[in-house]
Scaffold this motif. Structure first.
Motif, PDB file in Angstrom:
ATOM      1  N   LEU A   4      -1.829  47.444  50.599  1.00  0.00           N
ATOM      2  CA  LEU A   4      -2.384  46.141  50.996  1.00  0.00           C
ATOM      3  C   LEU A   4      -1.430  45.001  50.614  1.00  0.00           C
ATOM      4  O   LEU A   4      -1.157  44.117  51.410  1.00  0.00           O
ATOM      5  CB  LEU A   4      -3.736  45.956  50.307  1.00  0.00           C
ATOM      6  CG  LEU A   4      -4.679  44.950  50.913  1.00  0.00           C
ATOM      7  CD1 LEU A   4      -5.026  45.317  52.344  1.00  0.00           C
ATOM      8  CD2 LEU A   4      -5.967  44.886  50.101  1.00  0.00           C
ATOM      9  N   ARG A  79      -8.017  35.179  52.053  1.00  0.00           N
ATOM     10  CA  ARG A  79      -7.871  36.644  52.074  1.00  0.00           C
ATOM     11  C   ARG A  79      -7.505  37.197  50.706  1.00  0.00           C
ATOM     12  O   ARG A  79      -7.758  38.354  50.411  1.00  0.00           O
ATOM     13  CB  ARG A  79      -6.832  37.040  53.133  1.00  0.00           C
ATOM     14  CG  ARG A  79      -7.394  36.858  54.541  1.00  0.00           C
ATOM     15  CD  ARG A  79      -6.325  36.752  55.585  1.00  0.00           C
ATOM     16  NE  ARG A  79      -5.634  38.003  55.823  1.00  0.00           N
ATOM     17  CZ  ARG A  79      -4.653  38.144  56.703  1.00  0.00           C
ATOM     18  NH1 ARG A  79      -4.265  37.108  57.421  1.00  0.00           N
ATOM     19  NH2 ARG A  79      -4.054  39.293  56.855  1.00  0.00           N
ATOM     20  N   LYS A 153      -9.761  40.170  51.030  1.00  0.00           N
ATOM     21  CA  LYS A 153      -9.214  41.535  51.072  1.00  0.00           C
ATOM     22  C   LYS A 153      -8.840  41.972  49.664  1.00  0.00           C
ATOM     23  O   LYS A 153      -8.913  43.134  49.326  1.00  0.00           O
ATOM     24  CB  LYS A 153      -7.944  41.554  51.943  1.00  0.00           C
ATOM     25  CG  LYS A 153      -8.180  41.218  53.378  1.00  0.00           C
ATOM     26  CD  LYS A 153      -8.124  42.461  54.207  1.00  0.00           C
ATOM     27  CE  LYS A 153      -8.385  42.126  55.675  1.00  0.00           C
ATOM     28  NZ  LYS A 153      -8.620  43.316  56.459  1.00  0.00           N
TER      29      LYS A 153
END
Lengths: 228, 260
Positions: A4, A79, A153
């Motif tokens: 990620l 995010r 995220k």
């Protein structure tokens, strides 16, 4: 497991002093990466670079493969959420605080969504409470729920229990564990090795701004304990 | 007593200045006894203040014989001096001179221009320069207060500001509480002046007008006009200053740039 966040040679120098020195590491989706090290090792400084609260002198971060400097800053920060060391709640009610992030994108959280977020941090029924009446631990859990309201995220946690008493610390740890179990990727900065042992899946150890070790919890922390 | 000793008006003025300077020096010496060392600063400020105001007196004498445009030149120079003085109060704030200069220029300049156009201020040099200088000086003070308060508000609320930024808020949203508090605080002196006018103080302009033979009633009304103008220009200056400065404390990547 997909990557990620990729930190590539991340460096930050302030007034001639290098506080984050050429750090490269990956954060996998669903990971709870602990960052440990003594005071002044550059843990919080590294974390601040990950959502661009500070600017790296060189190097960069890739978020889902994209250079984060190509992502509009506000979008990046939604995010890559962050919970600070001290709970900085905004004046008003708990619900006002939770609505703040989504409001910036023109989205209004419903009462049900607020209650669901509060249940997630063990504060069901607190929506109408004035933040002035909250304890330190409750305020920090509001900050968690506030960060989660943006549906990030990645969640960056900068020593989120260091300003709390023992009981509040374990409440917040329970929230961190629960959030991680729900699949939210987290990076936890802590100086408390026992906390890293209790919560983290992997640990990165910093010293004088440099990454000296990274690996699974037992590998890194057993070496650390034997050295100390 | 001095009037008998100094029949010449200019000599009398210098003698009066000397007596008040002695009073100020006595205050400095009393402070010294308490371990507060302002005596040199007091002496320097007295000499500097007297020299500056005498120089302005000379310039006014010359200007009275000069063309009308010289008043604009003089007010412009005052704005530059006001911007420099005001910016010194917030050295840590990036671009504080530019912010101060433009805020004072637009805040006081627009009020002076509008009031002159409307006939509230007489366009004659003898009127526009002293009244304009009062408006500029008060805008300078308001601007300095706004800058200083904004700097201290931001420094003491870095955590809150960065928490808002970290949630994806725009920089102007993140500092809006600090902007509001700075704006309100900077207007307290101008608002107090307006509120206490006539009750706590009778300003110099009104006293001067009465002494020079104007009707006390007209002098009182005109004093209100000037104080209201000062409030208007101060409010505008503070509004501009806080709007301009809130953008300057962030980098292009929306990071807080003020020194921590």
């Amino acid at each position: 497991m997909s990557i990620l966040l990729q930190l590539e040679h991340l460096t930050r120098t302030v007034n001639g002093k290098t506080i984050v020195n050429d750090i490269s590491l990956d954060v996998n989706a669903g990971d709870l990466l602990g960052i440990v090290g003594p005071s002044g090792a550059g843990k919080s400084s590294l974390l601040r670079l990950l959502n661009r609260l500070d600017e790296p002198t060189s190097g960069t971060v890739l978020l889902e493969g994209k250079d984060y400097r190509e992502i509009p800053t506000r979008e990046l920060r939604r995010r890559v959420g962050m919970v600070m060391q001290r709970p900085f709640v905004f004046p008003g009610t708990v619900a006002d605080n939770l609505r703040f992030g989504p409001q910036q994108q023109g989205r209004t959280l419903s009462d049900d969504e607020i209650e669901q977020l509060l249940r997630g941090v063990g504060l069901a029924g607190y929506a109408a409470e004035d933040v002035g009446h909250l304890s330190g631990g409750e305020a920090q859990r509001v900050c968690f729920a506030r960060a989660l309201a943006n549906q990030p995220k990645v969640l960056l946690l900068d020593e989120p229990t260091s300003a709390l008493d023992e009981a509040a610390k374990f409440d917040v740890e329970a929230v961190i564990r629960k959030v991680s179990e729900q699949g939210v990727t987290s990076v936890l900065v802590t100086h408390d090795l026992q906390q890293a042992r209790r919560l983290a899946m992997r640990v990165a150890q910093l010293q004088a701004g440099k990454l000296v070790r990274i690996g699974n919890v037992s590998e890194v922390l057993n070496v650390e304990t034997s050295l100390s | 007593m001095l009037k008998h000793l100094f029949p010449n008006q200019l000599a009398l003025g210098f003698a009066q200045a000397g007596v008040t300077a002695v009073l100020a020096i006595v205050v400095g010496l009393v402070a010294r006894k308490r371990g507060i060392h302002i005596e040199w600063e007091t002496v320097v400020a007295l000499i500097r203040g007297l020299a500056q105001i005498v120089a302005v007196g000379f310039i006014l004498v010359l200007m009275l014989r000069g063309p009308q445009w010289t008043s604009g030149f003089m007010l412009g120079a005052m704005v530059i001096a006001a911007g420099t003085t005001s910016a010194r109060r917030a050295k840590k704030v990036p671009g504080s001179f530019e912010v101060s200069f433009w805020s004072i220029l637009v805040g006081s300049g627009s009020v002076i221009a509008l009031m002159t156009w409307a006939g509230v201020i007489d366009g004659a040099i003898t009127s526009i320069v002293p009244v304009g200088s009062m408006v500029i000086a008060n805008s300078m003070n308001t601007n300095a207060l706004a800058l200083e308060r904004f700097r201290s508000e931001v420094e003491s609320h870095i955590g809150e500001i960065e928490s808002a930024l970290a949630l994806g808020a725009a920089p102007e949203i993140s500092v809006s509480p600090e902007v509001q508090r700075s704006f309100s605080a900077s207007l307290i002196p101008a608002l107090n002046n307006l509120r206490s006018l006539g009750l706590v103080w009778i300003p110099g302009l009104m006293a001067g007008m009465v002494l020079s033979g104007s009707s006390p009633l007209y002098a009182a009304i005109y004093q209100f006009v000037v104080i209201a103008m000062i409030f208007g220009s101060s409010g505008l200056t503070s509004l501009l200053c806080t709007s301009l400065i809130r953008k300057r404390i962030f980098t292009v990547a929306e990071q807080l740039a003020i020194a921590r």
